[in-house]
Design a protein around this motif. Structure first.
Motif, PDB file in Angstrom:
ATOM      1  N   VAL A  98       0.862  -1.188   0.000  1.00 50.69           N
ATOM      2  CA  VAL A  98       0.000   0.000   0.000  1.00 50.69           C
ATOM      3  C   VAL A  98       0.897   1.236   0.000  1.00 50.69           C
ATOM      4  O   VAL A  98       1.725   1.410   0.897  1.00 50.69           O
ATOM      5  N   TRP A  99       0.728   2.060  -1.038  1.00 50.96           N
ATOM      6  CA  TRP A  99       1.450   3.335  -1.123  1.00 50.96           C
ATOM      7  C   TRP A  99       0.527   4.417  -0.570  1.00 50.96           C
ATOM      8  O   TRP A  99      -0.642   4.518  -0.960  1.00 50.96           O
ATOM      9  N   THR A 100       1.078   5.215   0.347  1.00 54.62           N
ATOM     10  CA  THR A 100       0.291   6.221   1.052  1.00 54.62           C
ATOM     11  C   THR A 100       1.080   7.518   1.163  1.00 54.62           C
ATOM     12  O   THR A 100       2.288   7.495   1.356  1.00 54.62           O
ATOM     13  N   THR A 101       0.369   8.640   1.057  1.00 59.13           N
ATOM     14  CA  THR A 101       0.972   9.942   1.334  1.00 59.13           C
ATOM     15  C   THR A 101       0.455  10.404   2.691  1.00 59.13           C
ATOM     16  O   THR A 101      -0.754  10.497   2.912  1.00 59.13           O
ATOM     17  N   LEU A 102       1.378  10.669   3.601  1.00 63.81           N
ATOM     18  CA  LEU A 102       1.054  11.176   4.933  1.00 63.81           C
ATOM     19  C   LEU A 102       1.381  12.662   4.934  1.00 63.81           C
ATOM     20  O   LEU A 102       2.471  13.052   4.521  1.00 63.81           O
ATOM     21  N   THR A 103       0.440  13.495   5.379  1.00 65.25           N
ATOM     22  CA  THR A 103       0.648  14.941   5.368  1.00 65.25           C
ATOM     23  C   THR A 103       0.372  15.522   6.747  1.00 65.25           C
ATOM     24  O   THR A 103      -0.724  15.353   7.285  1.00 65.25           O
ATOM     25  N   HIS A 104       1.379  16.189   7.296  1.00 64.41           N
ATOM     26  CA  HIS A 104       1.240  16.850   8.597  1.00 64.41           C
ATOM     27  C   HIS A 104       0.529  18.182   8.366  1.00 64.41           C
ATOM     28  O   HIS A 104       0.972  18.991   7.549  1.00 64.41           O
ATOM     29  N   LYS A 105      -0.566  18.419   9.061  1.00 67.75           N
ATOM     30  CA  LYS A 105      -1.361  19.639   8.848  1.00 67.75           C
ATOM     31  C   LYS A 105      -1.109  20.723   9.892  1.00 67.75           C
ATOM     32  O   LYS A 105      -1.046  21.899   9.558  1.00 67.75           O
ATOM     33  N   SER A 106      -1.015  20.340  11.171  1.00 68.58           N
ATOM     34  CA  SER A 106      -0.816  21.352  12.209  1.00 68.58           C
ATOM     35  C   SER A 106      -0.387  20.691  13.512  1.00 68.58           C
ATOM     36  O   SER A 106      -0.538  19.485  13.690  1.00 68.58           O
ATOM     37  N   ASP A 116       0.820   6.463  10.097  1.00 71.01           N
ATOM     38  CA  ASP A 116       0.353   5.284   9.365  1.00 71.01           C
ATOM     39  C   ASP A 116       0.008   4.134  10.299  1.00 71.01           C
ATOM     40  O   ASP A 116      -0.364   3.049   9.860  1.00 71.01           O
ATOM     41  N   ASP A 117       0.059   4.366  11.593  1.00 70.56           N
ATOM     42  CA  ASP A 117      -0.154   3.333  12.607  1.00 70.56           C
ATOM     43  C   ASP A 117      -1.544   2.707  12.557  1.00 70.56           C
ATOM     44  O   ASP A 117      -1.730   1.571  12.977  1.00 70.56           O
ATOM     45  N   ASP A 118      -2.533   3.412  12.067  1.00 70.69           N
ATOM     46  CA  ASP A 118      -3.911   2.927  12.093  1.00 70.69           C
ATOM     47  C   ASP A 118      -4.395   2.389  10.751  1.00 70.69           C
ATOM     48  O   ASP A 118      -5.586   2.166  10.568  1.00 70.69           O
ATOM     49  N   LEU A 119      -3.478   2.177   9.796  1.00 71.16           N
ATOM     50  CA  LEU A 119      -3.878   1.617   8.507  1.00 71.16           C
ATOM     51  C   LEU A 119      -4.070   0.106   8.615  1.00 71.16           C
ATOM     52  O   LEU A 119      -3.295  -0.590   9.270  1.00 71.16           O
ATOM     53  N   VAL A 120      -5.092  -0.386   7.928  1.00 66.29           N
ATOM     54  CA  VAL A 120      -5.461  -1.800   7.952  1.00 66.29           C
ATOM     55  C   VAL A 120      -5.843  -2.211   6.535  1.00 66.29           C
ATOM     56  O   VAL A 120      -6.396  -1.401   5.785  1.00 66.29           O
ATOM     57  N   ILE A 121      -5.567  -3.456   6.175  1.00 63.31           N
ATOM     58  CA  ILE A 121      -6.082  -4.024   4.923  1.00 63.31           C
ATOM     59  C   ILE A 121      -7.240  -4.949   5.279  1.00 63.31           C
ATOM     60  O   ILE A 121      -7.110  -5.785   6.173  1.00 63.31           O
ATOM     61  N   ARG A 122      -8.372  -4.776   4.578  1.00 68.67           N
ATOM     62  CA  ARG A 122      -9.509  -5.703   4.711  1.00 68.67           C
ATOM     63  C   ARG A 122      -9.538  -6.537   3.449  1.00 68.67           C
ATOM     64  O   ARG A 122      -9.470  -6.012   2.347  1.00 68.67           O
ATOM     65  N   THR A 123      -9.627  -7.865   3.611  1.00 66.79           N
ATOM     66  CA  THR A 123      -9.631  -8.752   2.449  1.00 66.79           C
ATOM     67  C   THR A 123     -11.052  -9.012   1.977  1.00 66.79           C
ATOM     68  O   THR A 123     -12.022  -8.692   2.674  1.00 66.79           O
ATOM     69  N   ASP A 124     -11.150  -9.640   0.798  1.00 64.25           N
ATOM     70  CA  ASP A 124     -12.468  -9.981   0.260  1.00 64.25           C
ATOM     71  C   ASP A 124     -13.175 -11.031   1.115  1.00 64.25           C
ATOM     72  O   ASP A 124     -14.375 -11.222   0.997  1.00 64.25           O
ATOM     73  N   ALA A 125     -12.450 -11.688   2.021  1.00 61.36           N
ATOM     74  CA  ALA A 125     -13.063 -12.660   2.934  1.00 61.36           C
ATOM     75  C   ALA A 125     -13.426 -12.007   4.270  1.00 61.36           C
ATOM     76  O   ALA A 125     -13.869 -12.682   5.197  1.00 61.36           O
ATOM     77  N   GLY A 126     -13.214 -10.690   4.388  1.00 63.92           N
ATOM     78  CA  GLY A 126     -13.589  -9.971   5.605  1.00 63.92           C
ATOM     79  C   GLY A 126     -12.517  -9.951   6.679  1.00 63.92           C
ATOM     80  O   GLY A 126     -12.719  -9.398   7.749  1.00 63.92           O
TER      81      GLY A 126
END
Length: 193
Positions: A98-106, A116-126
């Protein structure tokens, strides 16, 4: 020799509590129920999340966005050549990148790993799985270099990272999800296969 890998599956007890639930004066659904149902929860890959608030003590109150841009399923050969020691009880697995752009706002400076600590992959099997944590050495993946998750980001700075997840062989990634504590539904970016 091979690196030892530990994969964590997302269970009902995710994260470290409800630090991300801004303004929740309790778990009552009366006051904030209507705006919660109006909130957008599904995005296209490449579409930026709403601002999230850090629940890490050192960067408490800092705000950032997450933009998953690309999801690619790896192969059995990627797994065989990664250097990971396979755990037989997990059965055959394949990587998902998974390619992700993380942007600090304030707010306070944040580590890329805090975003990116809270990213998860959900599969087609749930099934839901968190990013691969590699202990005692690093795994290598084609076209997915290990990100510098200790990189410090200040307001206005962005970092593009590639993160590897492991899913059971035969399943496909259905969505990238961003978990948001116990009381809020995750945001999701469906994956078109």
């Amino acid at each position: 020799m091979g690196a030892l890998a530990l994969t964590l599956a997302l269970t009902g007890c995710n994260d470290f509590g409800s630090g991300k639930n801004r303004g929740s004066s309790g778990s009552h659904s009366s006051g904030s129920g209507s705006d919660a149902s109006d909130e957008k929860k599904t995005y296209r890959l490449g579409e930026e999340s709403p601002e999230q608030e850090s629940d890490m003590q050192k960067s408490s109150g800092a705000k950032y966005t997450v933009t998953p841009t690309k999801v690619e399923t790896g192969t059995k050969a990627d797994m065989d050549n990664s250097g990971l020691k396979k755990d037989k009880k997990d059965g055959p697995q394949i990587p998902v990148y998974v390619w992700t752009t993380l942007t600090h706002k304030s707010g306070k400076t944040m580590d890329a790993s805090d975003m990116d600590d809270d990213l998860v992959i959900r599969t087609d099997a749930g099934m839901r799985t968190r990013a691969l944590l590699v202990l005692m050495g690093e795994a290598t993946w084609p076209d997915c270099p290990a990100p510098d998750l200790e990189k410090k980001l200040s307001k206005g700075q962005s970092e593009k990272i590639c993160t590897a997840f492991l899913i059971p062989e035969g399943q496909k990634p259905a969505a990238v999800e961003l978990t948001r504590g116990f009381y809020k539904e995750p945001l999701e970016w469906p994956v078109k296969n």
